[in-house]
Design a protein around this motif. Structure first.
Motif, PDB file in Angstrom:
ATOM      1  N   SER A 237       0.821  -1.221   0.000  1.00 54.12           N
ATOM      2  CA  SER A 237       0.000   0.000   0.000  1.00 54.12           C
ATOM      3  C   SER A 237       0.849   1.263   0.000  1.00 54.12           C
ATOM      4  O   SER A 237       0.334   2.370  -0.180  1.00 54.12           O
ATOM      5  N   LEU A 238       2.183   1.113   0.171  1.00 50.80           N
ATOM      6  CA  LEU A 238       3.072   2.276   0.117  1.00 50.80           C
ATOM      7  C   LEU A 238       3.041   2.931  -1.264  1.00 50.80           C
ATOM      8  O   LEU A 238       3.448   4.081  -1.430  1.00 50.80           O
ATOM      9  N   VAL A 239       2.534   2.188  -2.258  1.00 48.55           N
ATOM     10  CA  VAL A 239       2.440   2.734  -3.608  1.00 48.55           C
ATOM     11  C   VAL A 239       1.593   4.004  -3.631  1.00 48.55           C
ATOM     12  O   VAL A 239       1.790   4.895  -4.471  1.00 48.55           O
ATOM     13  N   ASN A 240       0.671   4.112  -2.671  1.00 51.58           N
ATOM     14  CA  ASN A 240      -0.199   5.300  -2.647  1.00 51.58           C
ATOM     15  C   ASN A 240       0.532   6.556  -2.205  1.00 51.58           C
ATOM     16  O   ASN A 240      -0.001   7.660  -2.314  1.00 51.58           O
ATOM     17  N   MET A 241       1.767   6.370  -1.707  1.00 54.48           N
ATOM     18  CA  MET A 241       2.551   7.545  -1.299  1.00 54.48           C
ATOM     19  C   MET A 241       2.927   8.390  -2.521  1.00 54.48           C
ATOM     20  O   MET A 241       3.020   9.612  -2.437  1.00 54.48           O
ATOM     21  N   PHE A 242       3.120   7.726  -3.675  1.00 58.19           N
ATOM     22  CA  PHE A 242       3.511   8.498  -4.859  1.00 58.19           C
ATOM     23  C   PHE A 242       2.587   8.273  -6.050  1.00 58.19           C
ATOM     24  O   PHE A 242       2.811   8.825  -7.119  1.00 58.19           O
TER      25      PHE A 242
ATOM     26  N   HIS B 232      -5.640   6.877  -5.695  1.00 64.57           N
ATOM     27  CA  HIS B 232      -5.565   5.813  -4.698  1.00 64.57           C
ATOM     28  C   HIS B 232      -5.705   4.448  -5.375  1.00 64.57           C
ATOM     29  O   HIS B 232      -6.586   4.239  -6.212  1.00 64.57           O
ATOM     30  N   ILE B 233      -4.818   3.518  -4.996  1.00 66.36           N
ATOM     31  CA  ILE B 233      -4.821   2.173  -5.567  1.00 66.36           C
ATOM     32  C   ILE B 233      -5.162   1.172  -4.474  1.00 66.36           C
ATOM     33  O   ILE B 233      -4.437   1.062  -3.474  1.00 66.36           O
ATOM     34  N   LYS B 234      -6.259   0.469  -4.650  1.00 63.21           N
ATOM     35  CA  LYS B 234      -6.679  -0.541  -3.698  1.00 63.21           C
ATOM     36  C   LYS B 234      -5.851  -1.813  -3.907  1.00 63.21           C
ATOM     37  O   LYS B 234      -5.658  -2.261  -5.040  1.00 63.21           O
ATOM     38  N   GLN B 235      -5.369  -2.390  -2.823  1.00 61.44           N
ATOM     39  CA  GLN B 235      -4.527  -3.578  -2.906  1.00 61.44           C
ATOM     40  C   GLN B 235      -5.274  -4.736  -3.570  1.00 61.44           C
ATOM     41  O   GLN B 235      -6.407  -5.073  -3.193  1.00 61.44           O
TER      42      GLN B 235
END
Length: 813
Positions: A734-739, A743-746
């Motif tokens: 979920s750290l992908v949402n930092m950049f 918003h990307i749901k797992q």
């Protein structure tokens, strides 16, 4: 080089000296084995003198050896208290307190004996004293066992030629006339000396209760005895035992094979010895049966090492004038720790144990069908797997167990070496032709030493199976051992295998042995000679292996015994490589292969990439780590390539391309064990090296890592880079949402789409450093992810999770 003067013997290699002299009583006193006692100048001078004799041409050698022997010999004015004086003539000699070349029973030496004989009168006392010595410039092979020898030509080791020579020292029992020959072979460039023994009965029938191959008496105690132990699928774990008193033993006494429980390779070192510093001895046995290695220490500050056939399950009867020859033992020494010792042993194994067509050839990349399909396959499914393999650049297709007789599980058909036409309607010939048409070599699996009760062979010849008639037999893996003490059984296997190996274009054979022995019995031996069974079995096996490897010199044979249960120099004398372990879990294999590396080169160790979760442990290890670990050996894959994803297919293709480029260095380069479980292989010319690092445990905020090498040329400059590793976007969680802009749901639709097209940029090492920096200090690697962010610009910060690994390519500029 071997020099003898006035009863003093010097066996000299490039960096070691081995000395003993003959006492007035006729007993051989061991003076020294280890670091060279002569200078390079003296070595060159001695090379110009005659080997034996006392003429004027050898006066310099005579004086030199006389002084060396006197300075190293022990001076005993009298036998110590409570000791046995050898004789009235020599009352000052107490064999218990002397370092000896050979020892027997009954004259006061109460330590581990080299030889133990029962005479016709029931006595076990022997008294072997020096009779004569002879020198051979041409090495003679053992008569009945595999041996490490130069057949006719000198064999090049690296850039030099190893001029091996041989010394035969004969001792005679004063009372009974029995003779004992101790045969030394010296390999100067490898810094290796081998020993074996021959017992020749005199004027009586004797029974050999024990005959060792090697004995070294050390002038110190408190040495470290290092042995390697384990179990099926968990082999070669290093164990260090300090021998201050008593005895440390590594032994395979009953399994009937060299064994995963205790490997015949052992080391002896001082307490302060490390991988790169300190005295280190390596010992091994060219034998595949039960073995015995022991280091004992007594109260007189002496230690004794002996190795040979395990006396627990061995005995041999000799009629008058008959002879028995022990297996050959191998020993080496280095002052620069275990890594130095290993390089000598590796050189020797590669050049003097392994032989034949494949000795120096790069091993092909293979795909093995076992973990892809087990027994459930047919020609169609095999060809489907082979097509996938060929498309990825794999060079050899191996069909494993299940192709013969009525073999659909492990309960039947061993011994019935004819093709199962239900699975392979076109036979081995038809399948091998189709594999060749795909551009690959073809190989098969066999287990010739075994028979199932549910087999045509057993129904016709139940007496060929090893069992005690009239008594229940305990089986292993639903199978029984064939009795290779019998010539007719040997002949059957030779004939059956010749037919199999000739029935198609077969380039590779995996030779398996999946159970140990329980009963030790042959109907062809009388009751009073059943203790000869195990050794006679291996004489029979070696005859079979010799005939088949000579009949099919171009086949690449790989030994296997439920993995690494018979990983030894006896097998390597015929088969150039051995399957390292049935455990293909990369994390486990790191330790297993590191254990093997102490005594065996990478070119002898089979290592494969398998599926995840792993079939032995159910652990999930990244595909890249599985490759990195397996690449330090005879490399292949053992998984269903038809089931992998497109990204895995690309990754495997890249792995194969990389391995082909650096294959020779990975298989034949000089191997170095580095700190923290790392390792590297360095080419002979030191122009290229491959380093390996495993992240055993990833911790936050510890981003600085140093990689320090060994074996490079200090004076040269090297380009240091890494095999680049892509990371899936999903690895970021979920750290992908930092950049991410949205918003990307797992594991949602958007996450899966993004993961298929986006790869996280990983680190790319690119630096120039001298060999001195790399060897002595090490280079600082790019920082690793530390839990506080990630460089989206790419290649500046790496992701190295628990279980991840890296390969580093180091090339001379």
């Amino acid at each position: 080089m071997i020099i003898e003067r006035n009863g003093c013997f010097l066996l000299q290699t490039k960096g070691t000296s081995y000395l003993f002299n003959i006492l007035p009583s006729g007993h051989p006193e061991h003076l020294h084995y280890g670091a060279s006692v002569i200078s390079d100048k003296q070595y060159e001078s001695l090379l110009k003198t005659s080997t034996f004799g006392d003429g004027s041409e050898g006066e310099e050698a005579s004086v030199l050896l006389k002084n060396i022997c006197y300075s190293l010999s022990e001076k005993h004015p009298a036998a110590g208290g409570n000791m046995i004086s050898y004789s009235d003539e020599y009352p000052n000699i107490a064999l218990e307190d002397l370092p000896l070349e050979i020892s027997s029973f009954g004259k006061g030496d109460i330590r581990d004996p080299f030889v133990l004989i029962t005479h016709e009168n029931g006595s076990k006392t022997s008294d072997f004293v020096f009779e004569k010595a002879s020198f051979n410039n041409e090495i003679k092979a053992p008569e009945s066992l595999p041996g490490s020898y130069v057949d006719k030509e000198d064999i090049a080791v690296g850039s030099s030629v190893d001029h091996a020579s041989q010394l035969v020292v004969t001792y005679k029992d004063k009372e009974y006339g029995t003779k004992l020959e101790v045969i030394y072979s010296v390999y100067p460039e490898c810094d290796v000396i081998t020993r074996r023994a021959v017992v020749i009965s005199g004027n009586e029938k004797i029974h050999i209760d024990r005959i060792m191959s090697n004995q070294i008496d050390f002038h110190e105690n408190g040495l470290v005895f290092t042995s390697f132990h384990g179990r099926w699928a968990d082999e070669m774990h290093r164990t260090d035992s300090v021998c201050d008193g008593g005895r440390c033993v590594s032994e395979e006494m009953a399994a009937g094979e060299s064994g995963s429980r205790s490997n015949p390779f052992v080391m002896i070192s001082r307490k302060d010895t490390t991988e790169d510093n300190g005295y280190c001895y390596g010992f091994n046995l060219i034998y595949s049966g039960n073995h015995y290695e022991a280091l004992s220490s007594n109260g007189y500050d002496k230690s004794r090492f002996v190795s040979g056939i395990s006396p627990a399950t061995f005995g041999w009867s000799l009629e008058k004038g008959e002879r028995f020859e022990s297996p050959e033992s191998v020993m080496t020494f280095d002052m620069h720790g275990a890594n130095g010792m290993s390089r000598h042993m590796h050189d020797f194994v590669r050049k003097h144990v392994v032989r034949g067509t494949w000795r120096d050839k790069n091993r092909p990349i293979l795909i093995n069908s076992w973990e892809a399909s087990y027994f459930k396959f047919n020609e169609s499914s095999l060809l489907k797997l082979a097509k996938e393999a060929a498309g990825l650049g794999i060079e050899l297709f191996v069909m494993d167990d299940g192709w013969f007789g009525k073999r659909n599980d492990d309960k039947s058909s061993l011994g019935d070496w004819y093709v199962n036409k239900d699975k392979l309607p076109n036979g081995l010939e038809g399948l091998s032709k189709k594999i060749e048409d795909l551009g690959m070599l073809f190989g098969i699996w066999v287990e010739p030493e075994m028979v199932n009760e549910d087999s045509d062979l057993y129904r016709v010849h139940p007496d060929w199976a090893v069992q005690v008639p009239g008594h229940a037999h305990s089986k292993g893996r639903n199978q029984m051992n064939l009795d290779f003490t019998r010539t007719e059984v040997q002949d059957y296997v030779i004939d059956a295998m010749k037919k199999v190996f000739s029935s198609g274009n077969i380039s590779y054979v995996k030779w398996d042995m999946n159970r140990i022995f329980s009963d030790y019995y042959s109907a062809s031996l009388p009751g009073d000679r059943q203790d000869e069974f195990m050794h006679r079995y291996y004489l029979g096996l070696y005859r079979i292996m010799k005939e088949l490897t000579e009949a099919f010199p171009n086949i690449l044979f790989e030994g296997c015994s439920a993995g690494g249960n018979r990983f030894d120099l006896g097998i390597l004398s015929y088969f150039p490589q051995i399957w390292g372990s049935d455990d293909t879990d990369a994390i486990c294999r790191v330790g297993i292969q590191r254990g093997y590396s102490y005594g065996y080169p990478q070119s002898a160790i089979g290592a494969h990439v398998s599926a995840a979760p792993n079939h032995q442990t159910l652990n999930t290890v990244p595909l890249e780590t599985r490759f990195d670990v397996a690449s330090f050996g005879c490399f292949g894959y053992e998984l269903n390539l038809c089931d992998i994803s497109s990204s895995e297919r690309k990754e495997i293709k890249d792995q194969i391309d990389f391995y082909k480029k650096y294959r020779h260095t990975l298989q034949f380069g000089h191997y170095y064990r580095l700190e923290d479980g790392r390792c590297m292989a360095v080419s002979d010319d030191r122009k290229q090296a491959i380093g390996f690092m495993l992240q055993k445990e990833s911790r936050p905020n510890r981003d600085v890592v140093t990689f320090r090498t060994k074996g490079l040329d200090d004076s040269k400059s090297y380009h240091f880079t890494n095999k680049y590793v892509d990371i899936d976007l999903k690895a970021m969680g979920s750290l992908v949402n930092m950049f991410a802009p949205v918003h990307i749901k797992q594991d949602g639709i958007l996450h899966n789409i993004a993961n298929s097209v986006v790869k996280v940029q990983n680190e790319k090492e690119d630096m120039i450093a001298t060999g001195a920096i790399l060897n002595n200090t090490g280079v600082r690697l790019r920082p690793k992810f530390g839990g506080i962010g990630f460089d989206q610009d790419g290649d500046k910060i790496g992701i190295l999770r628990t279980g991840d690994s890296r390969l580093y390519v180091i090339s001379e500029v």
